[in-house]
Every structure is written in structure tokens, then in C-alpha cells.
Design a protein around this motif. Structure first.
Motif, PDB file in Angstrom:
ATOM      1  N   ASP A  38      11.322 -49.191  44.102  1.00 45.79           N
ATOM      2  CA  ASP A  38      11.527 -50.504  44.707  1.00 45.79           C
ATOM      3  C   ASP A  38      10.296 -50.944  45.496  1.00 45.79           C
ATOM      4  OD1 ASP A  38      14.066 -50.481  43.602  1.00 45.79           O
ATOM      5  OD2 ASP A  38      15.061 -49.910  45.477  1.00 45.79           O
ATOM      6  N   GLU A  39       9.670 -50.025  46.197  1.00 51.10           N
ATOM      7  CA  GLU A  39       8.441 -50.331  46.941  1.00 51.10           C
ATOM      8  C   GLU A  39       7.320 -50.753  45.993  1.00 51.10           C
ATOM      9  OE1 GLU A  39       7.592 -50.110  50.503  1.00 51.10           O
ATOM     10  OE2 GLU A  39       9.753 -50.468  50.369  1.00 51.10           O
ATOM     11  N   GLU A  40       7.166 -50.025  44.911  1.00 46.74           N
ATOM     12  CA  GLU A  40       6.086 -50.324  43.963  1.00 46.74           C
ATOM     13  C   GLU A  40       6.285 -51.665  43.265  1.00 46.74           C
ATOM     14  OE1 GLU A  40       3.095 -48.350  43.482  1.00 46.74           O
ATOM     15  OE2 GLU A  40       3.984 -47.797  45.403  1.00 46.74           O
ATOM     16  N   ARG A  41       7.523 -52.051  43.047  1.00 51.46           N
ATOM     17  CA  ARG A  41       7.798 -53.355  42.425  1.00 51.46           C
ATOM     18  C   ARG A  41       7.274 -54.516  43.278  1.00 51.46           C
ATOM     19  NH1 ARG A  41      13.854 -51.880  40.981  1.00 51.46           N
ATOM     20  NH2 ARG A  41      13.606 -51.138  38.850  1.00 51.46           N
ATOM     21  N   ALA A  42       7.202 -54.309  44.597  1.00 51.91           N
ATOM     22  CA  ALA A  42       6.745 -55.361  45.515  1.00 51.91           C
ATOM     23  C   ALA A  42       5.226 -55.402  45.653  1.00 51.91           C
ATOM     24  CB  ALA A  42       7.386 -55.156  46.887  1.00 51.91           C
ATOM     25  N   ILE A  43       4.533 -54.453  45.044  1.00 55.95           N
ATOM     26  CA  ILE A  43       3.082 -54.362  45.162  1.00 55.95           C
ATOM     27  C   ILE A  43       2.424 -55.184  44.060  1.00 55.95           C
ATOM     28  CG2 ILE A  43       1.113 -52.768  45.008  1.00 55.95           C
ATOM     29  CD1 ILE A  43       2.732 -52.543  47.633  1.00 55.95           C
ATOM     30  N   GLY A  44       1.420 -55.967  44.431  1.00 62.64           N
ATOM     31  CA  GLY A  44       0.715 -56.799  43.463  1.00 62.64           C
ATOM     32  C   GLY A  44      -0.551 -56.179  42.925  1.00 62.64           C
ATOM     33  N   LEU A  45      -1.077 -55.168  43.636  1.00 65.54           N
ATOM     34  CA  LEU A  45      -2.329 -54.536  43.216  1.00 65.54           C
ATOM     35  C   LEU A  45      -2.374 -53.127  43.787  1.00 65.54           C
ATOM     36  CD1 LEU A  45      -5.106 -54.940  41.791  1.00 65.54           C
ATOM     37  CD2 LEU A  45      -5.986 -55.724  44.012  1.00 65.54           C
ATOM     38  N   LEU A  46      -2.634 -52.157  42.910  1.00 57.13           N
ATOM     39  CA  LEU A  46      -2.777 -50.760  43.320  1.00 57.13           C
ATOM     40  C   LEU A  46      -4.259 -50.417  43.403  1.00 57.13           C
ATOM     41  CD1 LEU A  46      -0.078 -49.253  40.949  1.00 57.13           C
ATOM     42  CD2 LEU A  46       0.101 -49.472  43.436  1.00 57.13           C
ATOM     43  N   LEU A  47      -4.672 -49.805  44.506  1.00 58.04           N
ATOM     44  CA  LEU A  47      -6.056 -49.385  44.706  1.00 58.04           C
ATOM     45  C   LEU A  47      -6.086 -47.866  44.750  1.00 58.04           C
ATOM     46  CD1 LEU A  47      -6.960 -51.827  47.637  1.00 58.04           C
ATOM     47  CD2 LEU A  47      -7.107 -52.238  45.161  1.00 58.04           C
ATOM     48  N   TYR A  48      -6.845 -47.252  43.847  1.00 55.07           N
ATOM     49  CA  TYR A  48      -6.890 -45.792  43.738  1.00 55.07           C
ATOM     50  C   TYR A  48      -8.311 -45.278  43.866  1.00 55.07           C
ATOM     51  CZ  TYR A  48      -2.247 -45.744  41.444  1.00 55.07           C
ATOM     52  OH  TYR A  48      -0.917 -45.864  41.134  1.00 55.07           O
ATOM     53  N   GLY A  49      -8.414 -44.107  44.455  1.00 54.41           N
ATOM     54  CA  GLY A  49      -9.625 -43.322  44.329  1.00 54.41           C
ATOM     55  C   GLY A  49      -9.547 -42.547  43.017  1.00 54.41           C
ATOM     56  N   ARG A  50     -10.640 -41.917  42.638  1.00 58.79           N
ATOM     57  CA  ARG A  50     -10.711 -41.215  41.354  1.00 58.79           C
ATOM     58  C   ARG A  50      -9.634 -40.148  41.209  1.00 58.79           C
ATOM     59  NH1 ARG A  50     -11.973 -36.410  40.163  1.00 58.79           N
ATOM     60  NH2 ARG A  50     -12.906 -36.057  42.186  1.00 58.79           N
ATOM     61  N   LYS A  51      -9.451 -39.339  42.223  1.00 61.05           N
ATOM     62  CA  LYS A  51      -8.554 -38.197  42.105  1.00 61.05           C
ATOM     63  C   LYS A  51      -7.101 -38.622  41.880  1.00 61.05           C
ATOM     64  CE  LYS A  51      -8.438 -33.699  44.242  1.00 61.05           C
ATOM     65  NZ  LYS A  51      -8.842 -32.929  45.408  1.00 61.05           N
ATOM     66  N   LEU A  52      -6.605 -39.581  42.675  1.00 55.55           N
ATOM     67  CA  LEU A  52      -5.238 -40.035  42.477  1.00 55.55           C
ATOM     68  C   LEU A  52      -5.108 -40.779  41.150  1.00 55.55           C
ATOM     69  CD1 LEU A  52      -2.359 -40.129  43.464  1.00 55.55           C
ATOM     70  CD2 LEU A  52      -2.921 -42.232  44.705  1.00 55.55           C
ATOM     71  N   TRP A  53      -6.137 -41.535  40.766  1.00 56.20           N
ATOM     72  CA  TRP A  53      -6.119 -42.205  39.465  1.00 56.20           C
ATOM     73  C   TRP A  53      -5.932 -41.183  38.343  1.00 56.20           C
ATOM     74  CZ3 TRP A  53      -5.292 -46.084  36.436  1.00 56.20           C
ATOM     75  CH2 TRP A  53      -5.791 -46.066  35.131  1.00 56.20           C
ATOM     76  N   GLU A  54      -6.677 -40.101  38.407  1.00 58.86           N
ATOM     77  CA  GLU A  54      -6.567 -39.086  37.357  1.00 58.86           C
ATOM     78  C   GLU A  54      -5.166 -38.481  37.320  1.00 58.86           C
ATOM     79  OE1 GLU A  54      -9.902 -36.534  38.252  1.00 58.86           O
ATOM     80  OE2 GLU A  54     -11.275 -37.781  37.076  1.00 58.86           O
ATOM     81  N   THR A  55      -4.565 -38.269  38.486  1.00 55.11           N
ATOM     82  CA  THR A  55      -3.210 -37.737  38.544  1.00 55.11           C
ATOM     83  C   THR A  55      -2.205 -38.721  37.954  1.00 55.11           C
ATOM     84  OG1 THR A  55      -3.716 -36.407  40.494  1.00 55.11           O
ATOM     85  CG2 THR A  55      -1.388 -36.899  40.094  1.00 55.11           C
ATOM     86  N   MET A  56      -2.267 -39.969  38.405  1.00 56.82           N
ATOM     87  CA  MET A  56      -1.304 -40.976  37.945  1.00 56.82           C
ATOM     88  C   MET A  56      -1.490 -41.298  36.463  1.00 56.82           C
ATOM     89  SD  MET A  56       0.587 -41.559  40.575  1.00 56.82           S
ATOM     90  CE  MET A  56       1.442 -43.110  40.346  1.00 56.82           C
ATOM     91  N   SER A  57      -2.733 -41.454  36.034  1.00 52.41           N
ATOM     92  CA  SER A  57      -2.981 -41.852  34.641  1.00 52.41           C
ATOM     93  C   SER A  57      -2.775 -40.706  33.653  1.00 52.41           C
ATOM     94  CB  SER A  57      -4.383 -42.434  34.488  1.00 52.41           C
ATOM     95  OG  SER A  57      -5.365 -41.450  34.693  1.00 52.41           O
ATOM     96  N   SER A  58      -2.616 -39.485  34.149  1.00 53.79           N
ATOM     97  CA  SER A  58      -2.339 -38.375  33.240  1.00 53.79           C
ATOM     98  C   SER A  58      -0.862 -38.306  32.858  1.00 53.79           C
ATOM     99  CB  SER A  58      -2.768 -37.045  33.867  1.00 53.79           C
ATOM    100  OG  SER A  58      -1.889 -36.695  34.931  1.00 53.79           O
ATOM    101  N   TYR A  59       0.000 -39.025  33.580  1.00 58.28           N
ATOM    102  CA  TYR A  59       1.431 -38.946  33.295  1.00 58.28           C
ATOM    103  C   TYR A  59       2.099 -40.296  33.051  1.00 58.28           C
ATOM    104  CZ  TYR A  59       6.347 -37.790  33.558  1.00 58.28           C
ATOM    105  OH  TYR A  59       7.676 -37.656  33.260  1.00 58.28           O
ATOM    106  N   TRP A  60       1.851 -41.281  33.939  1.00 59.15           N
ATOM    107  CA  TRP A  60       2.663 -42.491  33.932  1.00 59.15           C
ATOM    108  C   TRP A  60       2.450 -43.432  32.755  1.00 59.15           C
ATOM    109  CZ3 TRP A  60       7.027 -42.073  35.870  1.00 59.15           C
ATOM    110  CH2 TRP A  60       7.239 -41.263  36.985  1.00 59.15           C
ATOM    111  N   PRO A  61       1.331 -43.436  32.058  1.00 61.47           N
ATOM    112  CA  PRO A  61       1.245 -44.318  30.884  1.00 61.47           C
ATOM    113  C   PRO A  61       2.316 -44.036  29.832  1.00 61.47           C
ATOM    114  CG  PRO A  61      -0.933 -43.656  31.542  1.00 61.47           C
ATOM    115  CD  PRO A  61       0.038 -42.828  32.362  1.00 61.47           C
TER     116      PRO A  61
END
Length: 187
Positions: A38-61
């Protein structure tokens, strides 16, 4: 002006991951996972550093295609793919999934993005968020504390040059003794 939110799961002793980037302690209850969705649905733009990007993009796509994905996980994956993202990294060359790469001055770019109108932005990744924190750009801290001590790892907070005064705006308890505290920065 857009609001910048920094929020993550962390241990009682203040770490977002234990030594070796271990986040095995942070398995959310269904209620907490739904709250994050629910929190993420209210977000218009996600800002990531490299490390969290690699974690998120390795699973959520493809998180919605996993055999045991819950309805909330399916929706989270779809929302993650659809939400615009900016990754800040000087070592990466390419990003995917509705994402733009910034290799230059992160503080200057976040300042520019905050000046725009729009939905709130979430900054993720402790090291990257630390730069925004030191620059005084964080408007809200969302702290989801799990009842575990890990003794070391990656801290949620960074060293600051001066105090940041906060106002408590919300508290909530989730199953398993997980506690949410939300603070706004006093300006």
C-alpha cells in the motif's frame, strides 16, 4: 515540491542487513507485506543506489511469475515494474524496467527531482540514502523495526554533521512484534 521518504525494515539494533548482507531476519507477515505494498502504491518515483537496485531487480521483475507468489506479491511485482525508478551509480552502465540511470551528482539530482510537482519519492539503500540524509533532503523517515539483534551489518542511519529534529506522526504494531514508527523532519 515532492516529498522524499526514507523507509526500510531494520533490526532493533539499527541495521537493514546483518553481516554479509543477510536479510533473513526480515521475513514480513502478510499484514506487513500488504502495508508495504500500500505504501509503494502511493510512491511516484523510486530512487535506488546500486546495491538495493541489484537486490530489487534480481527478483521483482518476475516476482509475479513465481509458483508460490501470493496475490500481494503479484501486485507488488507489477507495481514495482510500473513505478518509474532512478538508479544512482557510477559503476553501472545499464538499467531496465522503467528505470533511468544517473551517474553524476546524486544530491543535485535529488534536489532537482524534489523541486518538481508530483507524488512522493522513496529513497532506498542505506549508503545512498545517507547522502540524501546528510544533505537534509529527507522529509520523512519510515522505520519498520523487527525484534531481532544482529550485532552488525549495514546501518539504517548514517553519521550526520548536525542534529535532525523529527515529529512522530504514526506508530503501529504488526504481528511478530514488528513496530512501525513514522517521523517527519521538522523544518
Amino acid at each position: 515540491m515532492r516529498k522524499l521518504i526514507y523507509g526500510m525494515n531494520l533490526t532493533l539494533d539499527g541495521y537493514i542487513s546483518a553481516a554479509g548482507d543477510d536479510i533473513g531476519w526480515s521475513d514480513p507477515s502478510d499484514e506487513l507485506f500488504q502495508w508495504w505494498l500500500d505504501e509503494e502504491r502511493a510512491i511516484g518515483l523510486l530512487l535506488y543506489g546500486r546495491k538495493l537496485w541489484e537486490t530489487m531487480s534480481s527478483y521483482w521483475p518476475t516476482g509475479d511469475q513465481q509458483p508460490n507468489a501470493t496475490p500481494a506479491e503479484i501486485e507488488f511485482a507489477r507495481n514495482w515494474r510500473d513505478t518509474p525508478k532512478v538508479v544512482f551509480s557510477s559503476s553501472m552502465e545499464k538499467v531496465d524496467w522503467n528505470t533511468r540511470l544517473v551517474t553524476g551528482d546524486a544530491v543535485a539530482e535529488i534536489t532537482r527531482l524534489k523541486a518538481d510537482d508530483g507524488e512522493p519519492m522513496r529513497v532506498g539503500g542505506a549508503t545512498f540514502a545517507g547522502a540524501a540524509m546528510r544533505a537534509g533532503l529527507i522529509d520523512e523517515y519510515t522505520i519498520v523495526t523487527h525484534p531481532v539483534l544482529v550485532g552488525g551489518g549495514t546501518p539504517f542511519f548514517t553519521a550526520l554533521d548536525s542534529w535532525v529534529n523529527l515529529n512522530l506522526v504514526e506508530t503501529r504494531t504488526f504481528p511478530g512484534g514488528v513496530v512501525l514508527t513514522r517521523y517527519e523532519t521538522r523544518r
